[in-house]
Design a protein around this motif. Structure first.
Motif, short mmCIF file in Angstrom:
data_model
loop_
_atom_site.label_atom_id
_atom_site.label_comp_id
_atom_site.label_asym_id
_atom_site.label_seq_id
_atom_site.Cartn_x
_atom_site.Cartn_y
_atom_site.Cartn_z
N PRO A 80 -16.18 -86.02 -42.35
CA PRO A 80 -16.34 -84.42 -41.39
C PRO A 80 -17.34 -83.33 -41.07
O PRO A 80 -17.66 -82.94 -39.89
N ILE A 81 -18.07 -83.39 -42.17
CA ILE A 81 -19.17 -82.85 -42.75
C ILE A 81 -20.48 -83.40 -42.85
O ILE A 81 -21.41 -84.40 -42.75
N LYS A 82 -21.68 -82.68 -41.97
CA LYS A 82 -22.84 -83.11 -41.20
C LYS A 82 -23.53 -81.92 -41.86
O LYS A 82 -23.66 -81.44 -42.43
N PRO A 83 -25.08 -83.42 -42.82
CA PRO A 83 -25.96 -82.31 -43.03
C PRO A 83 -26.26 -81.35 -42.53
O PRO A 83 -27.02 -80.22 -43.46
N SER A 84 -26.71 -80.82 -41.34
CA SER A 84 -26.94 -79.88 -40.09
C SER A 84 -26.03 -79.00 -41.25
O SER A 84 -25.82 -78.06 -40.92
N ASP A 85 -24.86 -78.51 -41.11
CA ASP A 85 -23.79 -78.36 -41.09
C ASP A 85 -24.38 -77.15 -42.69
O ASP A 85 -23.92 -76.22 -42.36
N ILE A 86 -24.30 -77.52 -44.25
CA ILE A 86 -24.66 -77.06 -44.55
C ILE A 86 -26.63 -76.53 -44.05
O ILE A 86 -26.28 -76.14 -44.89
N TRP A 87 -27.25 -77.17 -44.09
CA TRP A 87 -28.96 -76.73 -43.65
C TRP A 87 -28.30 -75.32 -42.94
O TRP A 87 -29.17 -73.87 -43.76
N TRP A 88 -27.90 -75.65 -42.25
CA TRP A 88 -27.45 -73.79 -41.15
C TRP A 88 -27.17 -73.32 -42.25
O TRP A 88 -26.83 -72.22 -41.88
N LEU A 89 -25.72 -73.59 -42.88
CA LEU A 89 -25.20 -72.11 -44.06
C LEU A 89 -26.79 -71.38 -44.26
O LEU A 89 -26.09 -70.75 -44.97
N MET A 90 -27.28 -72.22 -45.02
CA MET A 90 -28.73 -71.52 -45.56
C MET A 90 -29.30 -71.08 -45.16
O MET A 90 -30.22 -69.76 -45.64
N VAL A 91 -29.39 -70.65 -44.13
CA VAL A 91 -30.67 -70.12 -42.95
C VAL A 91 -30.76 -69.30 -42.89
O VAL A 91 -31.66 -68.05 -43.80
N GLN A 92 -29.43 -67.90 -43.09
CA GLN A 92 -29.65 -66.96 -43.35
C GLN A 92 -29.22 -66.26 -44.31
O GLN A 92 -30.39 -65.42 -44.51
N VAL A 146 -29.66 -56.09 -47.56
CA VAL A 146 -28.84 -56.69 -47.22
C VAL A 146 -27.80 -56.05 -47.17
O VAL A 146 -27.40 -56.95 -45.41
N LEU A 147 -27.61 -54.54 -46.40
CA LEU A 147 -26.66 -54.18 -46.09
C LEU A 147 -27.15 -53.86 -44.51
O LEU A 147 -26.68 -54.55 -43.93
N PHE A 148 -28.36 -53.72 -44.43
CA PHE A 148 -28.85 -53.80 -43.30
C PHE A 148 -28.53 -54.64 -42.00
O PHE A 148 -28.12 -54.88 -40.73
N ALA A 149 -28.78 -55.85 -42.88
CA ALA A 149 -28.86 -57.16 -42.75
C ALA A 149 -26.91 -57.98 -42.43
O ALA A 149 -26.83 -57.71 -41.20
N HIS A 150 -25.85 -57.19 -42.66
CA HIS A 150 -25.14 -56.82 -42.85
C HIS A 150 -24.19 -56.44 -41.55
O HIS A 150 -23.34 -57.06 -40.81
N MET A 151 -24.90 -55.79 -41.38
CA MET A 151 -24.43 -54.30 -40.55
C MET A 151 -25.02 -54.20 -38.49
O MET A 151 -24.74 -53.84 -37.74
N THR A 152 -26.29 -55.58 -39.29
CA THR A 152 -26.53 -55.61 -37.52
C THR A 152 -26.18 -57.35 -37.69
O THR A 152 -26.82 -57.62 -36.31
N ARG A 153 -25.37 -57.89 -38.16
CA ARG A 153 -24.94 -58.81 -38.04
C ARG A 153 -25.74 -59.42 -37.97
O ARG A 153 -25.55 -61.31 -37.24
N LEU A 154 -27.24 -60.00 -38.34
CA LEU A 154 -28.85 -60.57 -39.01
C LEU A 154 -27.67 -61.77 -40.22
O LEU A 154 -27.91 -63.08 -39.99
N LEU A 155 -26.91 -61.05 -41.11
CA LEU A 155 -26.54 -61.64 -42.34
C LEU A 155 -24.74 -61.51 -42.19
O LEU A 155 -24.22 -60.66 -43.48
N PRO A 156 -23.71 -61.62 -41.98
CA PRO A 156 -22.68 -61.06 -41.94
C PRO A 156 -21.51 -61.57 -42.74
O PRO A 156 -21.36 -62.58 -43.30
N ILE A 157 -21.09 -60.70 -43.63
CA ILE A 157 -20.87 -60.73 -44.97
C ILE A 157 -19.22 -60.87 -44.95
O ILE A 157 -18.62 -59.56 -44.68
N PRO A 158 -18.44 -61.84 -45.04
CA PRO A 158 -17.10 -61.58 -44.92
C PRO A 158 -16.60 -61.31 -46.33
O PRO A 158 -16.57 -61.99 -47.45
#
Length: 218
Positions: free
Chosen positions: A139-151, A189-201
């Protein structure tokens, strides 16, 4: 994570969603902490190893690249084990291990730095083909994992460069320099989180860290 994925084998979409959620947290934590360590390598070496070990800073940073790429290793173990495809991991190891040995042998002519660089280069070189083989028909594609790394990689790189540019030119105590780099990196990192560039759950991050914190206290 693996036991939970084992229970979702029959439900491909749920398997995929749960895997990507969990993998995202692991990759996020590894990439950001390694990026910070890359920026703070001089201070960490001086504080942990002491004077006279300055040459290891280059080794530390060369290996950090491979460490970031290696954060995607979960793509094999977390998928192959629940699906009963561990034989793929064994066959892949028979190819990857000699690749590292050849890389180390080639890099040895440049000393320890060459070996460290070879590690990161081989990590990058084998990861794509490895994912194509390990994840085929899953069910997992290689692109799925690569996209997880981009942000995380983008934010980690920005935070790393910003911290180094702001602090490395200052003549301050090593402890103060480390603290400043941590603060500056954290602000990025906080700025990226607040601007949704890197939303951290945050709830999911804490849920992954809590068992480790409990074990550390015990």
């Amino acid at each position: 994570t693996v036991p939970a994925l084992c229970r979702l084998v029959a439900e491909r979409e749920k398997f995929r969603v749960f895997f990507l959620q969990s993998a995202r947290i692991v990759i996020l934590l590894v990439v950001l902490t390694t990026s910070l360590a890359f920026a703070a390598a001089p201070e960490l070496v001086r504080l942990i190893l002491g004077p006279g070990w300055e040459k290891t800073i280059v080794l530390f940073r060369l290996l950090a690249v491979g460490a970031i790429v290696s954060s995607t290793n979960i793509g094999g173990a977390w998928v192959s084990t629940p699906l009963g495809q561990t034989d793929r991991q064994w066959r892949l190891a028979m190819v990857v291990a000699p690749s590292y040995i050849c890389g180390f042998a080639s890099g040895a002519r440049w000393g320890a730095e060459g070996v460290a660089a070879a590690f990161s280069i081989v990590c990058l070189a084998v990861r794509g083909p490895a994912f194509t083989y390990l994840l085929k028909g899953t069910p997992i594609k290689p692109s799925d994992i690569w996209w997880l790394m981009v942000q995380p990689v983008v934010v980690g790189t920005i935070g790393c460069i910003t911290a180094m540019l702001c602090v490395d030119s200052l003549e301050v105590h090593v402890t103060a320099a480390l603290a400043l780099k941590v603060i500056i990196f954290g602000i990025c990192v906080l700025f990226a989180h607040m601007t949704r560039l890197l939303p951290i759950p945050m709830a999911m991050v804490w849920r992954h860290l809590r068992p480790r914190a409990h074990k550390a206290r015990n």
